[in-house]
Design an enzyme around this catalytic site. Structure first.
Site, short mmCIF file in Angstrom:
data_model
loop_
_atom_site.label_atom_id
_atom_site.label_comp_id
_atom_site.label_asym_id
_atom_site.label_seq_id
_atom_site.Cartn_x
_atom_site.Cartn_y
_atom_site.Cartn_z
N HIS A 42 -8.27 1.32 -16.67
CA HIS A 42 -8.87 0.14 -16.04
C HIS A 42 -8.48 0.03 -14.57
CE1 HIS A 42 -11.04 -3.62 -16.64
NE2 HIS A 42 -10.13 -4.23 -15.90
N LYS A 84 -20.80 -7.39 -5.95
CA LYS A 84 -20.19 -6.43 -6.88
C LYS A 84 -20.59 -6.79 -8.30
CE LYS A 84 -15.72 -4.47 -8.29
NZ LYS A 84 -14.25 -4.64 -8.26
N SER A 87 -17.29 -5.26 -15.38
CA SER A 87 -17.36 -5.50 -16.82
C SER A 87 -16.24 -6.42 -17.30
CB SER A 87 -17.26 -4.17 -17.57
OG SER A 87 -16.00 -3.57 -17.31
N HIS A 88 -16.52 -7.12 -18.40
CA HIS A 88 -15.49 -7.81 -19.17
C HIS A 88 -15.84 -7.63 -20.64
CE1 HIS A 88 -12.18 -11.00 -18.74
NE2 HIS A 88 -11.85 -9.95 -18.02
N ASP A 110 -13.55 -11.77 -6.66
CA ASP A 110 -13.72 -10.52 -5.91
C ASP A 110 -14.60 -10.74 -4.68
OD1 ASP A 110 -12.16 -8.84 -7.45
OD2 ASP A 110 -13.79 -8.22 -8.75
N GLN A 237 -7.63 -13.66 -21.41
CA GLN A 237 -7.23 -14.71 -20.49
C GLN A 237 -8.01 -16.00 -20.74
OE1 GLN A 237 -8.82 -11.86 -19.84
NE2 GLN A 237 -7.93 -10.76 -18.13
N GLN A 311 -5.48 -16.60 -14.92
CA GLN A 311 -6.61 -16.61 -13.99
C GLN A 311 -6.37 -17.51 -12.77
OE1 GLN A 311 -9.90 -14.79 -14.86
NE2 GLN A 311 -8.02 -13.82 -15.51
#
Length: 725
Positions: A42, A84, A87-88, A110, A237, A311
């Protein structure tokens, strides 16, 4: 060190030996955890980096390509677009609401960490079989949870979610895909970068406090799933969009000052990745006093503080002497801010806990020079088994059409997009449900900014190289159909287990397809993400390189509709229909097969088509344009009619009646205003075209298909809600 602990951290024997070489000693648990996270798939891209290096990344309009938090392009009048997609997937499969919500939160950070205000979001969602007796109910639960998570976070942030795609296939039964896209705008001079330089400059932690949520998330997202994966729920999270809204506003206020050197989002691997990446990019060292970190829970350890993925947090490198001013801004917004370290010239990460040195790790081997693997590749055997498939329509075109129209991959997804606030910020011109690309107005320069996101996984299963190239071409075509010139892409490469040579072959081929298409179509890659290990119990997903494209027209009023209106005087097909049924939806529905071969993309024809669409739109000849996708001409026309509340009377000249369902690339349906002018224009530009017909008030008529507009709309608009129950 205990071998079981090393194994739990997903460190191979070879990698552990490399750790010993780097440190010159055995690592302690904290150091092992940090290295494990930074060397995870990752964070390090160790299996994929070899294939990403050749992506076209430069063009006169590209300001920042891959390597930063997001890509940046020039959109005119000193304005930039920052965007951008990433993925999650793994967290969303385990805990759909929280996983999807924090995926949105991560991509928003981001973008705004680059200095941009986020003005639009999109998503690409893939789920399994919602009709299956055993897993259908769970898949519906995943759909509802993911959509709810996305809408909750985006709506609370005041960011319009203006578009996306949602597809279903059995290959996603064990691994769903949740890819989130965000785009922001700012003045070119106001862009910020993730760097930490200047010896003695303070390192400041800002945002929410650190808890134990998300521990091991980066490592979890770098492994396959099995039946015990539900126990991973604590690694997902928990997001707080209201805290993120405050964080974004505080950051945007900070960016108006001259107080900082650089800023980095705390994403995967939390404080570990942000600190190592900032120092690594700058060739610096860093000293962190972990006991100074704002903590949400008692008794937290250095290991937990470095690897937590709580987060809504950022790491800032401030200019010495301005630290209190930085802290003052974040405190004003009700956020934590604390000086937790400083920049050094040691080239090492020094981790302290209540005055004691508890970790000492060279930065470069974990960041800029992390290990790169050269995994074995092997062409999948299944390709020989599927290539000779030929589609034959063995039912009436009427019956086939109604089956396609009712399929969950075609039916209108109002259930999804009506949960998203698409009009907040009052810039939206075309949002989800309007077909094709989605568009916003940029008030600062009055330009039209269009964006589209897509991946047809079936095409990529049949031919990973052409399938990936087709995705690049398709999103660009959608942008052109909206009246904007395609400028650049962001990619999210979702594949199976890289330890499987056949998966690595698919990945390598997909990258080749993207390289080729981006080069030929002049749409460089400016940002992206790789998601591997999308596999459960040995079954991998279809190759799924999601592509998001962004394009510009300098005049916002030039936005082009995607469906008919009363101004449509005639309907035309642009492009050549070649009978491409490989990986088609009709073959999947009727023959239960994902098979066949794909037509090569004719890039010169694609560019010529884009050029025609832009010039014809500028000349006010077109009323609407829509790229032909799944279900072919028949389904594209049906969607345009359903949205317009208008029927058609159309006829093709195909010798084979089934060609109305084939999925050849480089084709568009246009509604024209002035037929005479259109024919003159299209002949001058040398575009392949054929008249299909005209509008009809009550019916949808295409060759042998006849259905009332009312019935067509009922099927198209109502079926998806029926399926979800």
């Amino acid at each position: 060190m205990d071998k079981e602990i090393i194994k739990q951290h997903k460190i191979s024997d070879e990698e552990y030996q490399e750790i010993l070489n780097i440190l010159g000693r055995e690592p302690n648990l904290l150091e092992l955890g940090v290295i494990s996270a930074m060397w995870s798939e990752h964070c390090s891209y160790k299996s994929s980096k070899k294939y990403l290096s050749g992506f076209p990344t430069k063009a006169p309009w590209v300001i920042q390509g891959p390597g930063e938090n997001a890509g940046v392009i020039d959109i005119g009048k000193k304005m930039a677009a920052v965007f951008k997609v990433e993925s999650h997937n793994h967290p969303s499969f385990i805990e759909p609401f929280a996983g999807a919500a924090t995926g949105v939160g991560g991509i928003l950070r981001d973008v705004f960490t680059m200095g941009a205000r986020v003005v639009a979001g999109m998503n690409s969602l893939k789920f399994g079989n919602i009709h299956d007796e055993k897993i259908g109910k769970h898949q519906k639960y995943l759909v509802k949870g993911v959509v709810s998570g996305i809408s909750h976070y985006g709506n609370c942030m005041g960011v319009p979610t203006i578009g996306g795609e949602c597809a279903f296939d059995e290959c996603f039964n064990g691994n769903i895909l949740v890819n989130a896209f965000a785009l922001g705008t700012c003045k070119i001079k106001d862009i910020f970068y993730a760097k930490a330089e200047g010896i003695g400059n303070p390192v400041i932690y800002v945002g929410s406090k650190t808890g134990r949520d998300g521990l091991g998330g980066a490592v979890m997202a770098s492994d396959s799933f099995n039946e015990s994966s539900k126990s991973l729920r604590p690694t997902v999270q928990i997001g707080d969009p209201f805290a993120e809204k405050l964080l974004m506003e505080a950051c945007l206020e900070l960016f108006k000052t001259d107080y900082i050197v650089g800023i980095q989002d705390m994403g995967a691997a939390g404080l570990t990745s942000s600190s190592f990446e900032m120092a690594g990019r700058s060739g610096s060292g860093m000293r962190l006093y972990l006991d100074k970190t704002p903590m949400r829970e008692e008794g937290m350890t250095p290991y937990e503080l470095m690897l937590s993925e709580s987060q809504e947090r950022m790491l800032i490198c401030a200019k010495k002497g301005y630290e209190e001013k930085v802290i003052e801004i974040f405190n004003k917004w009700g956020l934590d801010a604390a000086i937790i370290g400083e920049v050094t010239d040691s080239g090492k990460m020094e981790l302290f806990w209540h005055g004691e040195l508890v970790g000492l790790i060279p930065i470069e081997p974990l960041s800029e020079k992390a290990p790169i693997l050269d995994r074995p590749v092997a062409r999948p055997k299944y390709l020989d088994e599927i290539k000779n498939y030929k589609f034959n329509l063995n039912i009436s075109t009427q019956e086939a059409f109604e089956k396609l129209l009712a399929n969950e991959n075609v039916s209108n997804k109002a259930y999804i997009y009506e949960q998203f606030d698409s009009s907040v910020q009052t810039n939206t011109l075309k949002s989800d449900g309007a077909l094709g690309a989605n568009s916003i107005r940029i008030k600062e320069n009055n330009c039209l900014l269009s964006m589209a996101i897509e991946c047809n996984s079936r095409l990529n299963y049949v031919n990973p190289k052409i399938g990936a190239a087709a995705a690049v071409a398709s999103v660009g075509r959608k942008i052109a159909c909206s009246g904007a010139k395609p400028l650049a892409i962001s990619d999210c490469l979702n594949y199976g287990n890289p330890q499987n040579p056949e998966v690595m072959w698919q990945f390598a081929q997909g990258c080749e397809g993207i390289k080729l298409a981006c080069k030929e179509l002049n749409t460089p890659v400016v940002s992206g993400n790789v998601s591997l290990y999308n596999e459960t119990d040995g079954v991998s997903i279809f190759p799924s390189p999601t592509i998001a494209c962004v394009g510009v027209n300098e005049k916002a009023e030039n936005v082009l509709k995607s469906y008919f209106s009363k101004d449509t005087s005639a309907i035309y097909l642009l492009g050549e229909s070649k009978g491409s049924f490989g990986g088609s939806l009709i073959a999947k529905i009727l023959d239960k097969k994902v098979a066949g071969e794909l037509e090569d993309i004719d890039f010169s024809a694609e560019l010529k088509l884009w050029d025609f669409l832009l010039k014809a739109n500028e000349a006010k000849i077109l009323d609407c344009a829509n790229s032909i996708g799944i279900g072919g001409i028949a389904i594209t026309l049906a969607k345009m009619c359903a949205m317009a509340n208008l029927g058609i009377n159309a006829k093709t000249n195909f010798a084979d009646k089934s060609f109305i369902f084939e999925e050849s690339p480089t084709r568009v349906i246009v509604g024209v205003k002035d037929e005479e002018e259109f024919i003159k224009f299209v002949n001058e530009m040398g575009i392949n075209f054929a008249k299909l017909g005209n509008l009809d008030e009550k019916d949808f008529i295409l060759d042998d298909i006849k259905i009332s507009l009312a019935k067509l709309q009922t099927i198209y608009f109502d079926k998806f809600n029926e399926y979800l129950g």
